[in-house]
Design an enzyme around this catalytic site. Structure first.
Site, short mmCIF file in Angstrom:
data_model
loop_
_atom_site.label_atom_id
_atom_site.label_comp_id
_atom_site.label_asym_id
_atom_site.label_seq_id
_atom_site.Cartn_x
_atom_site.Cartn_y
_atom_site.Cartn_z
N LEU A 498 65.46 -4.17 -14.63
CA LEU A 498 66.92 -4.14 -14.78
C LEU A 498 67.34 -4.54 -16.19
CD1 LEU A 498 67.97 -5.96 -11.49
CD2 LEU A 498 68.27 -3.54 -12.01
N GLY A 499 66.55 -5.39 -16.81
CA GLY A 499 66.94 -5.86 -18.14
C GLY A 499 66.13 -7.08 -18.50
N GLN A 500 66.59 -7.72 -19.54
CA GLN A 500 65.87 -8.86 -20.07
C GLN A 500 66.75 -10.09 -19.95
OE1 GLN A 500 62.75 -8.35 -21.41
NE2 GLN A 500 62.42 -10.51 -21.88
N GLY A 501 66.26 -11.09 -19.21
CA GLY A 501 67.03 -12.31 -19.08
C GLY A 501 66.64 -13.30 -20.14
N GLY A 502 67.14 -14.51 -20.00
CA GLY A 502 66.90 -15.54 -21.01
C GLY A 502 65.45 -15.79 -21.28
N PHE A 503 64.60 -15.77 -20.29
CA PHE A 503 63.21 -16.10 -20.56
C PHE A 503 62.22 -15.09 -19.98
CE2 PHE A 503 64.73 -18.65 -16.97
CZ PHE A 503 63.90 -18.20 -15.96
N PRO A 505 61.76 -10.66 -18.27
CA PRO A 505 62.39 -9.47 -17.72
C PRO A 505 62.90 -9.70 -16.29
CG PRO A 505 60.01 -9.20 -17.77
CD PRO A 505 60.30 -10.50 -18.45
N LYS A 520 63.46 -12.41 -11.51
CA LYS A 520 63.28 -12.74 -12.92
C LYS A 520 61.87 -13.28 -13.09
CE LYS A 520 66.82 -14.70 -15.30
NZ LYS A 520 67.62 -15.82 -15.81
N ASP A 617 75.77 -20.50 -23.16
CA ASP A 617 75.48 -19.14 -23.60
C ASP A 617 76.32 -18.13 -22.84
OD1 ASP A 617 74.36 -17.25 -25.21
OD2 ASP A 617 72.52 -17.06 -24.05
#
Ligand SMILES: *[C@@H]1O[C@H](CO)[C@@H](O)[C@H](O)[C@H]1NC(C)=O
Ligand SMILES: *[C@@H]1O[C@H](CO)[C@@H](O)[C@H](O)[C@H]1NC(C)=O
Ligand SMILES: *[C@@H]1O[C@H](CO)[C@@H](O)[C@H](O)[C@H]1NC(C)=O
Ligand SMILES: *[C@@H]1O[C@H](CO)[C@@H](O)[C@H](O)[C@H]1NC(C)=O
Ligand SMILES: *[C@@H]1O[C@H](CO)[C@@H](O)[C@H](O)[C@H]1NC(C)=O
Ligand SMILES: *[C@@H]1O[C@H](CO)[C@@H](O)[C@H](O)[C@H]1NC(C)=O
Ligand SMILES: *[C@@H]1O[C@H](CO)[C@@H](O)[C@H](O)[C@H]1NC(C)=O
Ligand SMILES: *[C@@H]1O[C@H](CO)[C@@H](O)[C@H](O)[C@H]1NC(C)=O
Ligand SMILES: *[C@@H]1O[C@H](CO)[C@@H](O)[C@H](O)[C@H]1NC(C)=O
Ligand SMILES: *[C@@H]1O[C@H](CO)[C@@H](O)[C@H](O)[C@H]1NC(C)=O
Length: 808
Positions: A498-503, A505, A520, A617
């Site tokens: 789905l995407g890239q989170g803070g730490f 994918p 995550k 953030d």
């Protein structure tokens, strides 16, 4: 012979006199001198000014003292900070008036009082100044703040420079030089008190002479360590985990192998004035200022009065987030229970069970059969440590050879701990482990030698989770089986990403019962992210609000660490807002609902949850949308936890996303809920306008988005901000209210910004609030400096999530 007549006669001879500064009663008019040459001596009462008027040298009295000294300060920054003092040990007596600073017949620079008593001279400190022909000798103040004595006849530049003889203050490009081969100058020495510049008890200098990698130590009486930076890892000091990369931290250490020196220096941005000084209480503090402004705080070593060298004694660990702040290392107990309970920690801790190698009669080396049940010694891993003092550097090993480092330590019974540090390599310790600090983020993995008996059984995954979430009850969390996760996410296939989170994918998954989830995955390859993982887990499992994303559970298997969330079908706000075709799907009602929802989520974090949480953030990509387009704040990555200790944690690591960071945070690392509010309002203005406030630091001649918004508002054209795709279909009173609140919340001074409570009230009522002040920081064009491009463009790392929790 009086000074004046002496100097006049020198002048008449056009020979030996080069400049004089005279201390005069205040009614004398003073002028500035830029150039002092033999033919153009300075008039009485002049001050010496650097070529671009950045620094000034003259007579001053410290606050609270009548004594006069010769010192250097920034000319255009107020209040005045004296950065160097010539005669710090011998003040000029108030009575007796006329004192002067002059170049004497042998070319040395000399300060004499009205009675010809020499108070200070460059010969006190060097013998290099001895010129037979002084007509070409001059003293100059440079724009760097360096005061030099030079002889044009010499080719080697300065014969003497104040930068070699610092007082309590470090200026940019002025190194503290250590690895003290030549035991010369270049250490900082505190003042005795704020009103007395004479030598105090604290010095800032290097570690011990042969220490590699180097560290900075603040000493008391040059013999007792007071504070220690930990080794330099080529980008930061291990003991200062809040230090960011060089760009933000401002520190550098440069090695000169030939001379055997290591230079420590500090410069934040070259457009800013900066200094670091050691206070009379031993605090090494860093400040910055723009020309004409006051000094602002950047960084200090003694965030906490308890955080001094060896506060917890040998084998003790200091952690400002824990209560009590001192604990024994695993496998150790207080050497005196009674003293320990009283809070007298300096005696430290002792080993509970002797090491296996110590019990062996012949201390031959041990083979590495570290299997379970083998009665060898082993190592307990402490994460997030400031390594103890007295490191030894094993240079023969590759910097990534963790096993080699372990074997090196295991095979020598005197070795008590090892660590493999990024950019450095293998460090081992054989003295009592002292001055270990446990951080809540950053720090390194420190492996402590223990007898295998004490290492205990292999922890279960629930134990690991328990450890991760500390004192909090994990029973409400579902623990998923790793194989279930593999199946659900199609083996983490790229199509499910789905995407890239803070730490790491994030993947879409479907559980066997058909329920959709988002998973995550902490990338197992890098050691980074563990803290973020842990903190996100702790936080999000303890917070429940309809405007916060909900965590369903987690999964830990060996190196794999996964967090499982409810799935958000409409992804994140930016996929609508910054997509030219989908932008139109966000009509005003939806936008206003999103703004209000995010505000409610923040209000909960700041005021209503039992933990006080600062997100740090907040940005459009961290606002997820459910099937009804209701907003949910997500990505609670890098948490800091402060739980009911008297010693307040105040890390200065600046994390977050540029463009959303408040000035005091971006520049000073000072973070509070108001900084979240600042980010919120940037976000709010983005939602109204559909435009990205992509860069908060402005380039020259480019007015930023916030400045643009402010100008429109000021001219009464606030409605022009509204996204053109909305046409006329919006409520102008709601828009204006949002813009107004938005501008109130991006004011420079955090104290001027309304709290989330005020904001919620304003959003839901007719209450107007006050007129916003012009956001100078944001508008300020002169305050432009190059951006570290890699920091926040393209890289998914920028999407890092950062959160602070404060105990209630
Ligand atoms: C000097 O002292 C005065 C009065 O005690 C105080 O107002 C001022 O802030 C002090 N200045 C500095 C630089 O400490
Ligand atoms: C140079 O002159 C100063 C002042 O007259 C004196 O204190 C100092 O000892 C002299 N230095 C040398 C090297 O002669
Ligand atoms: C000193 O140097 C200047 C020029 O640098 C020269 O003109 C003068 O003759 C020299 N005086 C002596 C005594 O050497
Ligand atoms: C440092 O020296 C001063 C003066 O000699 C003395 O009073 C003080 O106790 C010393 N402090 C330490 C920690 O050695
Ligand atoms: C300057 O800043 C310091 C703190 O950094 C503050 O204590 C002081 O009051 C300020 N002075 C002025 C004149 O603004
Ligand atoms: C701490 O304990 C040590 C050892 O028992 C003792 O010598 C010292 O006086 C104690 N310090 C305080 C402040 O009680
Ligand atoms: C073990 O370590 C100590 C301390 O570093 C060192 O002095 C000693 O030489 C080492 N012994 C061996 C056999 O390497
Ligand atoms: C320091 O304390 C905090 C809060 O309890 C904890 O999260 C962190 O892991 C501790 N650091 C170390 C290195 O133990
Ligand atoms: C996942 O990988 C395993 C082993 O690599 C394989 O047996 C399984 O069929 C894969 N599952 C899917 C859904 O691709
Ligand atoms: C949001 O998601 C729901 C459920 O998938 C969908 O029906 C709806 O159309 C989406 N809304 C928008 C604006 O795309």
């Amino acid at each position: 012979m009086g000074i004046e007549s002496e100097s006049v006669s020198f002048f008449n001879l056009s020979m030996f006199f080069f400049f004089i500064l005279i201390l005069l009663p205040p009614q004398y008019h003073c002028s500035q001198v830029y150039n002092i040459t033999p033919l153009q001596p300075s008039a009485q009462g002049d001050t010496l000014v650097s070529p671009s008027s950045i620094f000034e040298l003259g007579f001053f009295s410290p606050n609270g003292s009548a004594s006069k000294y010769v010192g250097i300060w920034h000319k255009n920054i107020s209040p005045r900070k004296v950065v160097w003092v010539a005669n710090r040990e011998k003040p000029i007596a108030v009575t007796g008036s006329l004192a002067s600073l002059r170049i004497s017949s042998n070319g040395s620079l000399e300060l004499v009082d009205g009675k010809h008593n020499s108070l200070w001279s460059t010969t006190d400190v060097t013998s290099e100044v001895s010129s037979s022909n002084t007509s070409s000798v001059a003293a100059l103040l440079l724009d760097s703040g360096n005061f030099i004595v030079k002889d044009d006849a010499w080719e080697d530049g300065a014969m003497w420079q104040s930068f070699d003889y610092p007082g309590d203050t470090l200026l940019p490009n002025q190194p503290i030089r250590y690895n003290t081969k030549a035991k010369k100058g270049n250490i900082l020495t505190s003042w005795k008190s704020e009103s007395d510049p004479s030598t105090g008890i604290y010095t800032v200098e290097g570690g011990r002479a042969t220490e590699v990698p180097a560290q900075v130590i603040i000493w008391i009486n040059r013999s007792t360590p007071f504070w220690r930076s930990g080794p330099w890892d080529k980008s930061k000091f291990i003991g200062l985990p809040d230090m960011d990369d060089r760009y933000l931290s401002g520190f550098t250490v440069e090695e000169n192998v030939e001379q055997g020196t290591q230079d420590f220096s500090y410069e934040l941005f070259d457009t800013l004035a900066t200094y670091g000084d050691i206070s009379s209480q031993g605090n090494f503090k860093f400040m910055y200022a723009q020309n004409g402004r006051n000094w602002s705080f950047h960084f200090e070593t003694l965030k906490n009065p308890c955080e001094i060298y060896g506060a917890c004694g040998p084998f003790g660990v200091y952690n400002s987030s824990e209560s009590p702040i001192c604990k024994c290392l695993k496998g150790f107990v207080p050497s005196s229970d009674q003293e320990w309970r009283k809070g007298n920690w300096t005696m430290g801790c002792v080993r509970q069970t002797n090491l296996f190698c110590e019990r062996q009669t012949d201390k031959k080396s041990f083979s590495l059969q570290g299997k379970q049940g083998y009665s060898d010694d082993g190592f307990w891993k402490m994460t997030g440590a400031k390594v103890p003092d007295y490191h030894q550097y094993i240079t023969s090993l590759n910097t990534d050879d963790i096993n080699g480092c372990m074997i090196q330590c295991l095979n020598n019974c005197s070795c008590l701990a090892y660590a493999l540090v990024n950019n450095i390599g293998c460090l081992v310790w054989s003295k009592d482990l002292i001055d270990i600090v446990g951080f809540s983020q950053g720090g390194v993995d420190l492996y402590i030698r223990l007898s295998r008996k004490q290492l205990g059984s292999i922890p279960t995954s629930r134990d690991i989770i328990q450890e991760y979430i500390g004192k909090h009850d994990p029973s409400e969390l579902l623990i998923y089986d790793f194989d279930t996760m593999l199946t659900a996410t199609d083996n983490f296939s790229i199509t499910n990403k789905l995407g890239q989170g803070g730490f790491g994918p994030v993947y879409k998954g479907i559980l066997q019962d058909g329920k959709e989830i988002a998973v995550k995955r902490l990338s197992s390859s890098s050691g980074q992210g563990i803290e973020e993982f842990k903190n996100e887990m702790l936080l999000i499992s303890n917070l429940q609000h309809k405007n916060l994303v909900r965590m369903m559970g987690c999964c830990i298997k060996e190196d794999e660490k996964l967090l499982v969330y409810e799935f958000m079908p409409n992804k994140s706000l930016d996929t609508f807002l910054f997509d030219p075709t989908r932008r139109g799907e966000l009509d005003w009602d939806r936008r206003f609902n999103i703004i209000q929802g995010v505000a409610r989520g923040l209000l909960y974090l700041h005021h209503d949850s039992y933990l006080k949480v600062i997100h740090r953030d907040l940005k459009v990509s961290n606002i997820l949308l459910d099937e009804k387009m209701k907003p949910k704040i997500s990505d609670f990555g890098l948490a800091r936890i402060v739980e009911g200790t008297q010693c307040i944690e105040n890390t200065q690591k600046v994390v977050g996303t540029r463009g959303y960071m408040s000035p005091e945070y971006a520049l000073g690392g000072i973070f509070s809920e108001k900084s979240d509010d600042y980010s919120f309002r940037v976000l709010e203005l983005e939602i109204i306008s559909g435009k990205k406030n992509n860069n908060f630091f402005l380039y020259e001649q480019q007015l930023g988005f916030l400045a643009h918004a402010w100008n429109l508002w000021y001219e009464g054209k606030g409605l022009e901000l509204v996204d053109e795709v909305l046409g006329d279909s919006y409520s102008s009173s709601e828009v204006l209210k949002c813009v107004h609140i938005g501008l109130l919340c991006v004011q420079d001074n955090a104290a001027d910004r309304p709290t989330m409570k005020d904001i919620a009230l304003m959003l839901s009522s007719e209450k107007d609030g006050t007129q916003p002040k012009r956001p100078e920081f944001t508008m300020q064009n002169s305050f432009s400096h190059p951006q570290p491009q890699n920091e926040h463009t393209n890289s998914p790392i920028n999407e890092a999530t950062i959160t602070v929790i404060e105990g209630r």
